[in-house]
Design an enzyme around this catalytic site. Structure first.
Site, mmCIF file in Angstrom:
data_model
loop_
_atom_site.group_PDB
_atom_site.id
_atom_site.type_symbol
_atom_site.label_atom_id
_atom_site.label_comp_id
_atom_site.label_asym_id
_atom_site.label_seq_id
_atom_site.Cartn_x
_atom_site.Cartn_y
_atom_site.Cartn_z
ATOM 1 N N LYS A 22 -47.502 -20.617 76.159
ATOM 2 C CA LYS A 22 -48.386 -20.696 77.338
ATOM 3 C C LYS A 22 -48.287 -22.081 77.983
ATOM 4 C CE LYS A 22 -52.825 -21.913 77.018
ATOM 5 N NZ LYS A 22 -53.369 -22.872 77.990
ATOM 6 N N ASN A 23 -48.318 -23.112 77.151
ATOM 7 C CA ASN A 23 -48.354 -24.462 77.709
ATOM 8 C C ASN A 23 -47.025 -24.906 78.301
ATOM 9 O OD1 ASN A 23 -51.007 -24.554 77.073
ATOM 10 N ND2 ASN A 23 -50.828 -26.011 75.369
ATOM 11 N N CYS A 116 -65.650 -27.812 82.208
ATOM 12 C CA CYS A 116 -64.858 -27.434 81.041
ATOM 13 C C CYS A 116 -65.678 -27.578 79.772
ATOM 14 C CB CYS A 116 -63.633 -28.324 80.949
ATOM 15 S SG CYS A 116 -62.618 -27.892 79.573
ATOM 16 N N ARG A 121 -62.564 -33.586 80.752
ATOM 17 C CA ARG A 121 -61.222 -33.407 81.320
ATOM 18 C C ARG A 121 -61.086 -34.022 82.720
ATOM 19 N NH1 ARG A 121 -58.810 -27.579 79.302
ATOM 20 N NH2 ARG A 121 -56.896 -28.561 78.721
ATOM 21 N N ASP A 305 -54.870 -28.035 69.571
ATOM 22 C CA ASP A 305 -54.969 -26.588 69.811
ATOM 23 C C ASP A 305 -54.924 -25.775 68.513
ATOM 24 O OD1 ASP A 305 -55.110 -27.100 72.487
ATOM 25 O OD2 ASP A 305 -53.087 -26.440 72.969
ATOM 26 N N ARG A 397 -56.462 -15.603 77.671
ATOM 27 C CA ARG A 397 -55.799 -16.664 78.439
ATOM 28 C C ARG A 397 -54.531 -17.147 77.748
ATOM 29 N NH1 ARG A 397 -58.994 -21.335 78.433
ATOM 30 N NH2 ARG A 397 -57.068 -22.111 79.309
HETATM 31 C C1 UD1 Z 1 -52.723 -29.834 77.512
HETATM 32 C C2 UD1 Z 1 -52.694 -28.409 77.010
HETATM 33 C C3 UD1 Z 1 -53.852 -28.150 76.064
HETATM 34 C C4 UD1 Z 1 -53.871 -29.186 74.949
HETATM 35 C C5 UD1 Z 1 -53.803 -30.602 75.504
HETATM 36 C C6 UD1 Z 1 -53.645 -31.656 74.418
HETATM 37 C C7 UD1 Z 1 -51.625 -27.207 78.801
HETATM 38 C C8 UD1 Z 1 -51.738 -26.203 79.895
HETATM 39 N N1 UD1 Z 1 -52.747 -27.514 78.148
HETATM 40 O O1 UD1 Z 1 -53.931 -29.994 78.238
HETATM 41 O O2 UD1 Z 1 -53.716 -26.847 75.533
HETATM 42 O O3 UD1 Z 1 -55.045 -29.045 74.199
HETATM 43 O O4 UD1 Z 1 -52.676 -30.731 76.399
HETATM 44 O O5 UD1 Z 1 -52.523 -31.407 73.668
HETATM 45 O O6 UD1 Z 1 -50.552 -27.700 78.515
HETATM 46 N N2 UD1 Z 1 -57.538 -37.156 80.105
HETATM 47 C C9 UD1 Z 1 -58.186 -38.087 80.882
HETATM 48 N N3 UD1 Z 1 -57.758 -38.249 82.179
HETATM 49 C C10 UD1 Z 1 -56.732 -37.524 82.702
HETATM 50 C C11 UD1 Z 1 -56.070 -36.589 81.891
HETATM 51 C C12 UD1 Z 1 -56.499 -36.427 80.590
HETATM 52 O O7 UD1 Z 1 -59.116 -38.768 80.438
HETATM 53 O O8 UD1 Z 1 -56.402 -37.713 83.887
HETATM 54 C C13 UD1 Z 1 -57.996 -36.946 78.713
HETATM 55 C C14 UD1 Z 1 -58.570 -35.527 78.542
HETATM 56 O O9 UD1 Z 1 -59.903 -35.442 78.970
HETATM 57 C C15 UD1 Z 1 -58.395 -35.310 77.062
HETATM 58 C C16 UD1 Z 1 -57.101 -36.070 76.749
HETATM 59 O O10 UD1 Z 1 -56.898 -36.989 77.835
HETATM 60 O O11 UD1 Z 1 -59.459 -35.876 76.373
HETATM 61 C C17 UD1 Z 1 -55.883 -35.175 76.604
HETATM 62 O O12 UD1 Z 1 -55.688 -34.453 77.786
HETATM 63 P P1 UD1 Z 1 -54.261 -33.949 78.274
HETATM 64 O O13 UD1 Z 1 -53.190 -34.414 77.336
HETATM 65 O O14 UD1 Z 1 -54.129 -34.290 79.713
HETATM 66 O O15 UD1 Z 1 -54.414 -32.375 78.107
HETATM 67 P P2 UD1 Z 1 -54.128 -31.265 79.181
HETATM 68 O O16 UD1 Z 1 -52.864 -31.537 79.895
HETATM 69 O O17 UD1 Z 1 -55.352 -30.998 79.977
#
Ligand code: UD1
Length: 426
Positions: A22-23, A116, A121, A305, A397
């Site tokens: 999925k990711n 969320c 996030r 995850d 999902r």
């Molecule tokens: C992706 C995955 C999700 C997985 C996560 C961590 C997809 C579609 N989803 O989510 O399943 O759990 O990686 O492996 O690929 N953060 C910030 N600011 C930002 C972006 C992120 O503070 O601009 C924080 C988030 O709140 C979180 C952490 O960084 O606490 C990790 O987030 P991130 O690696 O961005 O995860 P996703 O891409 O949302």
């Protein structure tokens, strides 16, 4: 609407193939927006999040057709550059369209996805990365507009290796003039898969999978075909189901190297693992042992995850396990749902102490989020008696027909259409 009924306590057996990740698919679909032609995506799971992505592509003026597990996307005629609140609300990770849409159309506007449950996030890292490349961004806290204008390749240093921000930066820079270097990039296998997809269309992305990624911008990306990598989180969820219910399960079509961060945890539980490059057999004892400490982290650490599914298995372990969630600040909500089965879990801040109990009993429980939902299903498989699991839209999902997959392994699990309507936890 629908719920899942499980008669637990059945030992699992047999084999199944995992579907595509999925990711990987979601950023790849966002990437297809960059392509002036057709993207033929094989091993594409039929998930509601994938549907949400294709809904976005269609609304933008592209097309998406599915034949079996192949999705054909054509973004040649994309003419629209705004994504509605409704479409953005269907899937939280729709923000990955920001980079590709603004790169392709010159401008992209979209609402932020709704609140969320697993954490705040924020998207500050995404926005700062795109701004470093010269994209002009206006953001009022709910509506965001991003303009390509005079953006060009440059250096981007991420303050944290965010998966989504790394993907957005790759997508935003693939068509820019000049060279982009992303420092402190996320190293998840799904990033490598996105780069492989874009490179197959003519992009020039080097180093994906490491913490420094270089992108030489190209003028145009052309039609391509790509096969999505296997879903490592699904594989670890099936392993957790085997550990929870006991039995011997063969998981096929995996990429073994992607599972390296989780394998030691299952070995510590006392499961026997027999591995080859693309297949893994897990033989779980009737009652697993506790695991001293699991700390989630960025790849190649233990994946956040996989945390909830593994916690579900540990509920029935001999002894106490400690699980620390470091990625999302609110990702232990499933612990309360697991306690409905008789689990003994003490949560303090981001740490859960799982005191294993000898038996779990059937219960009514709710999916709190995607992986938390998988966790309650896994707990029900290992519990004696009947369980009903509600709010399974969360699970749909990321797991394609989870009941069919687990039935294949001998679980007594059915999806029920409930005319009285979906039960919502109050
Ligand atoms: C992706 C995955 C999700 C997985 C996560 C961590 C997809 C579609 N989803 O989510 O399943 O759990 O990686 O492996 O690929 N953060 C910030 N600011 C930002 C972006 C992120 O503070 O601009 C924080 C988030 O709140 C979180 C952490 O960084 O606490 C990790 O987030 P991130 O690696 O961005 O995860 P996703 O891409 O949302």
């Amino acid at each position: 609407m629908q719920y899942i009924n499980i008669n637990g306590g059945r030992v699992l057996g047999g084999g199944l193939s995992v579907h595509g990740a999925k990711n990987s698919v979601l950023p790849i679909l966002a990437g297809s927006v960059l392509i002036d032609g057709e993207s033929v995506i094989h091993n594409c799971p039929d998930l509601s999040d994938v549907k949400s992505c294709t809904n976005i592509i269609e609304k933008l003026g592209g097309s998406a057709k599915r034949e079996g597990d192949t999705l054909c996307v054509n973004a040649s005629d994309i003419y629209y550059s705004e994504i509605s609140k409704e479409l953005m609300g269907q899937m939280r990770s729709s923000i990955i369209f920001l980079g590709s849409l603004s790169a392709r159309r010159g401008r992209a506007c979209m609402f932020l996805p709704g609140g969320c449950k697993i954490g705040a996030r924020p998207i500050d890292i995404h926005l700062r990365a795109l701004q470093s490349l010269g994209y002009k961004i206006s953001f009022d806290g709910s509506f965001i507009c991003c303009e390509r204008d005079s953006a060009r390749g440059g250096a981007v240093t991420l303050p944290f290796p965010s998966v989504g921000a790394t993907e957005n930066t790759i997508l935003a820079s693939a068509l820019l003039d000049g060279r982009t270097v992303i420092n402190n990039a996320a190293r998840e296998p799904e990033i490598e898969d996105l780069a492989a997809f874009l490179n197959s269309a003519g992009a020039r992305i080097y180093g994906a999978g490491s913490s420094v990624i270089e992108i030489e911008g190209v003028k145009k990306l052309n039609s391509t075909e790509h096969t999505v990598i296997p879903d490592r989180i699904l594989a670890s969820s099936i392993m957790s189901a085997a550990a929870a219910a006991g039995g011997e399960v063969t998981i096929k079509s995996i990429t073994l190297s992607h599972l390296v961060p989780v394998l030691p945890v299952f070995e510590e539980m006392g499961c026997k693992l027999f591995v080859s490059k693309s297949e893994l057999k897990i033989k779980a004892p009737k009652r697993i042992k506790a695991v001293k400490s699991i700390v989630t982290g960025v790849y190649p650490s233990f994946p956040t995850d996989s945390q909830a599914p593994v916690m579900a298995a540990l509920c029935r372990a001999k002894g106490s396990s400690i699980i620390k969630e470091t990625i999302f600040e609110n990702r232990l909500q499933h612990a309360a749902e697991l306690s409905r089965f008789g689990a003994d879990i003490v949560v303090s801040d981001r740490t859960a102490v799982v005191n294993g109990v000898s038996t779990l009993h059937g219960a009514e429980a709710y999916c709190t989020d995607l992986r938390g939902g998988a966790a309650v299903i896994i707990a029900a498989l290992g519990a004696e008696g009947e369980s009903r699991i509600y709010n399974i839209n969360h699970v749909d999902r990321g797991y394609e027909k989870i009941e069919a997959q687990l039935s294949q392994l001998g679980a007594d699990i059915r999806r029920i259409n409930d005319e009285k309507g979906q039960q919502v936890k109050t």
